[in-house]
Scaffold this motif. Structure first.
Motif, PDB file in Angstrom:
ATOM      1  N   PHE A  32       0.856  -1.184   0.000  1.00 54.31           N
ATOM      2  CA  PHE A  32       0.000   0.000   0.000  1.00 54.31           C
ATOM      3  C   PHE A  32       0.888   1.228   0.000  1.00 54.31           C
ATOM      4  CE2 PHE A  32      -2.159   3.467   2.103  1.00 54.31           C
ATOM      5  CZ  PHE A  32      -3.453   3.430   1.591  1.00 54.31           C
ATOM      6  N   GLY A  33       0.534   2.240  -0.780  1.00 61.09           N
ATOM      7  CA  GLY A  33       1.368   3.431  -0.859  1.00 61.09           C
ATOM      8  C   GLY A  33       0.619   4.708  -0.583  1.00 61.09           C
ATOM      9  N   VAL A 205      -3.249   2.659  -3.777  1.00 60.30           N
ATOM     10  CA  VAL A 205      -2.590   3.936  -3.525  1.00 60.30           C
ATOM     11  C   VAL A 205      -3.579   4.880  -2.846  1.00 60.30           C
ATOM     12  CG1 VAL A 205      -1.581   5.995  -4.591  1.00 60.30           C
ATOM     13  CG2 VAL A 205      -1.010   3.727  -5.477  1.00 60.30           C
ATOM     14  N   GLY A 206      -3.114   5.531  -1.778  1.00 59.38           N
ATOM     15  CA  GLY A 206      -3.881   6.599  -1.164  1.00 59.38           C
ATOM     16  C   GLY A 206      -3.226   7.924  -1.520  1.00 59.38           C
ATOM     17  N   ILE A 207      -3.946   8.764  -2.273  1.00 57.42           N
ATOM     18  CA  ILE A 207      -3.421  10.096  -2.604  1.00 57.42           C
ATOM     19  C   ILE A 207      -3.674  10.999  -1.405  1.00 57.42           C
ATOM     20  CG2 ILE A 207      -3.704  12.121  -4.085  1.00 57.42           C
ATOM     21  CD1 ILE A 207      -4.390  10.253  -6.383  1.00 57.42           C
ATOM     22  N   ILE A 208      -2.594  11.548  -0.846  1.00 55.94           N
ATOM     23  CA  ILE A 208      -2.697  12.361   0.360  1.00 55.94           C
ATOM     24  C   ILE A 208      -2.304  13.796   0.033  1.00 55.94           C
ATOM     25  CG2 ILE A 208      -0.384  11.697   1.162  1.00 55.94           C
ATOM     26  CD1 ILE A 208      -1.590  11.722   4.036  1.00 55.94           C
ATOM     27  N   ASP A 209      -3.151  14.739   0.448  1.00 53.88           N
ATOM     28  CA  ASP A 209      -2.959  16.148   0.104  1.00 53.88           C
ATOM     29  C   ASP A 209      -3.360  16.987   1.307  1.00 53.88           C
ATOM     30  OD1 ASP A 209      -2.405  18.332  -1.624  1.00 53.88           O
ATOM     31  OD2 ASP A 209      -4.540  18.584  -2.008  1.00 53.88           O
ATOM     32  N   HIS A 210      -2.417  17.810   1.777  1.00 58.81           N
ATOM     33  CA  HIS A 210      -2.670  18.647   2.957  1.00 58.81           C
ATOM     34  C   HIS A 210      -3.217  17.823   4.124  1.00 58.81           C
ATOM     35  CE1 HIS A 210      -1.794  22.449   0.945  1.00 58.81           C
ATOM     36  NE2 HIS A 210      -2.423  21.953  -0.101  1.00 58.81           N
ATOM     37  N   ILE A 213      -6.558  12.087   3.015  1.00 58.55           N
ATOM     38  CA  ILE A 213      -6.607  11.118   1.917  1.00 58.55           C
ATOM     39  C   ILE A 213      -7.765  11.541   1.012  1.00 58.55           C
ATOM     40  CG2 ILE A 213      -7.002   8.729   1.261  1.00 58.55           C
ATOM     41  CD1 ILE A 213      -5.801   7.862   3.909  1.00 58.55           C
ATOM     42  N   VAL A 214      -7.432  12.008  -0.188  1.00 56.91           N
ATOM     43  CA  VAL A 214      -8.469  12.524  -1.094  1.00 56.91           C
ATOM     44  C   VAL A 214      -8.941  11.460  -2.080  1.00 56.91           C
ATOM     45  CG1 VAL A 214      -7.689  14.912  -0.866  1.00 56.91           C
ATOM     46  CG2 VAL A 214      -6.722  13.474  -2.678  1.00 56.91           C
ATOM     47  N   ALA A 215      -8.196  10.366  -2.206  1.00 54.61           N
ATOM     48  CA  ALA A 215      -8.608   9.255  -3.073  1.00 54.61           C
ATOM     49  C   ALA A 215      -7.826   8.029  -2.665  1.00 54.61           C
ATOM     50  CB  ALA A 215      -8.349   9.580  -4.537  1.00 54.61           C
ATOM     51  N   LEU A 216      -8.479   6.860  -2.791  1.00 53.02           N
ATOM     52  CA  LEU A 216      -7.811   5.609  -2.419  1.00 53.02           C
ATOM     53  C   LEU A 216      -8.374   4.488  -3.284  1.00 53.02           C
ATOM     54  CD1 LEU A 216      -7.184   4.405   1.239  1.00 53.02           C
ATOM     55  CD2 LEU A 216      -7.563   2.833  -0.648  1.00 53.02           C
ATOM     56  N   PRO A 296      -4.377   7.728 -19.556  1.00 58.10           N
ATOM     57  CA  PRO A 296      -4.263   8.512 -18.321  1.00 58.10           C
ATOM     58  C   PRO A 296      -3.187   7.926 -17.414  1.00 58.10           C
ATOM     59  CG  PRO A 296      -6.564   8.011 -18.797  1.00 58.10           C
ATOM     60  CD  PRO A 296      -5.744   7.202 -19.756  1.00 58.10           C
ATOM     61  N   SER A 297      -2.432   8.787 -16.763  1.00 50.79           N
ATOM     62  CA  SER A 297      -1.374   8.354 -15.861  1.00 50.79           C
ATOM     63  C   SER A 297      -1.786   8.630 -14.421  1.00 50.79           C
ATOM     64  CB  SER A 297      -0.080   9.116 -16.167  1.00 50.79           C
ATOM     65  OG  SER A 297      -0.246  10.496 -15.852  1.00 50.79           O
ATOM     66  N   LEU A 298      -0.983   8.130 -13.482  1.00 54.57           N
ATOM     67  CA  LEU A 298      -1.239   8.429 -12.080  1.00 54.57           C
ATOM     68  C   LEU A 298      -1.025   9.914 -11.804  1.00 54.57           C
ATOM     69  CD1 LEU A 298      -2.267   6.634  -9.858  1.00 54.57           C
ATOM     70  CD2 LEU A 298       0.083   6.197  -9.143  1.00 54.57           C
ATOM     71  N   GLU A 299      -0.160  10.547 -12.583  1.00 49.91           N
ATOM     72  CA  GLU A 299      -0.006  12.006 -12.494  1.00 49.91           C
ATOM     73  C   GLU A 299      -1.316  12.701 -12.856  1.00 49.91           C
ATOM     74  OE1 GLU A 299       1.662  15.579 -11.730  1.00 49.91           O
ATOM     75  OE2 GLU A 299       2.972  13.829 -11.726  1.00 49.91           O
TER      76      GLU A 299
END
Length: 329
Positions: A32-33, A205-210, A213-216, A296-299
């Motif tokens: 998990f990242g 992947v958990g996208i973490i911002d400020h 977790i905004v998406a997982l 589409p990329s992860l970016e």
């Protein structure tokens, strides 16, 4: 089985919220990242889960043990590789591994056998008697990872495992991390700000911002949410406008942009549409110089969920930290 359960975990430093009510679970055998820019709260989350920091609120359980009330039990079940090097630079690789094993009270009769196992697994045989300071950055990092799972942890935390490595050393370490999971049946939670690292290594992947977790989800599902495939078509002689108008009438077309020379088509299953695109071009006498399917990329997913690229977000967080320091003066 959930080897990690996190519920509303929060960490505040004064009025600054570093980690903001995060919740997720981690299944046994998973990689998990946390993906996010430097300063987004990834390392602070790791420090709470490894009992280094107490949470301000919320709770988490590692292998069923509470990270605040059952620290010793948590620590017996985890390994950690810190973002900053923590090996003794003047000891050899073998001496560092042995020292770590003794500190964790491994039975002495098992230590040398386990050292040989981890040296073999990470392809470090022949380098174990060299002082750490004389090893390359990539070898030093592999010794850090080897030390992290010397004690056979059920859950291994890797905080920015490849930071500071060149691309070749980074890719080599990725292969060893995958090998670890397969041969040691180990569960891994890593943090990274490298898009390609999260995409290559992680099951989820958990996208973490400020701090949030905004998406997982899986890397592929996150990319799918970010948008459709794009077919990029280049034409010669500035004849793209009329060609674009003809393509716009196709029933499978979702959206289209063009500048006269390059046409970008938003479609489903882009590769299957290329023959039809080329048939229309041939019928109209439009010379196509190149066709490319861009997925589409992860970016793209990070941009979709946060509104910024990771580089832009890192710049914003650095500005925010500077402003806070100025206010304290």
């Amino acid at each position: 089985m959930d080897i990690l359960e996190v519920n509303d975990l929060t960490k505040k430093f004064g009025d600054f919220v570093a980690v903001d009510h995060i919740s997720f679970t981690l299944q046994e055998g998973e990689i998990f990242g946390f993906l996010g820019p430097n300063g987004a709260g990834k390392s602070t989350a790791i420090k709470m889960l490894t009992t280094i920091l107490n949470p301000t609120s919320g709770e988490a359980r590692v292998c069923g043990y509470d990270i605040v009330r059952e620290r010793d039990a948590v620590r017996r079940n985890i390994g950690i590789v810190f973002q900053d090097p923590s090996s003794d630079r003047f000891l050899t690789g073998r001496e560092n591994l042995r020292y770590h094993a003794v500190m964790y009270h491994m039975p002495r009769r098992e230590i040398e056998k386990r050292i040989d196992e981890v040296l073999e697994l990470l392809d470090l045989k022949g380098r174990e008697n060299i002082p750490i300071k004389d090893c390359s950055a990539g070898i030093q990092r592999r010794f850090e990872v080897a030390r992290g799972f010397m004690t056979r942890p059920r859950l291994l935390f890797l905080d920015e495992p490849t930071v500071g490595l060149d691309m070749q050393a980074r890719v080599r370490l990725w292969s060893y991390i995958n090998k670890l999971r397969e041969e040691e049946a180990i569960t891994i939670l890593l943090t990274t700000h490298y898009i390609e690292e999260a995409d290559y290594l992680c099951d989820r992947v958990g996208i973490i911002d400020h701090g949030k977790i905004v998406a997982l989800d899986t890397p592929q599902n996150l990319k799918d949410v970010a948008g459709r495939e794009t077919v990029r078509v280049e034409v010669a002689n500035g004849r793209g406008t009329r060609f674009a108008d003809a393509l716009r009438e196709m029933e499978w077309m979702r959206d289209i942009e063009h500048d006269g020379k390059e046409i970008r088509l938003g479609v489903e299953d882009g590769e299957s549409r290329i023959p039809q695109i080329l048939t229309v071009a041939s019928r109209m006498g439009v010379p196509v110089t190149s066709v490319e399917v861009v997925r589409p990329s992860l970016e793209d997913a990070f941009l979709h969920f946060t509104g910024k690229t990771i580089r832009e977000e890192e710049g914003n967080l650095q500005d925010l930290r500077k402003a806070r320091r100025r206010r304290r003066r």
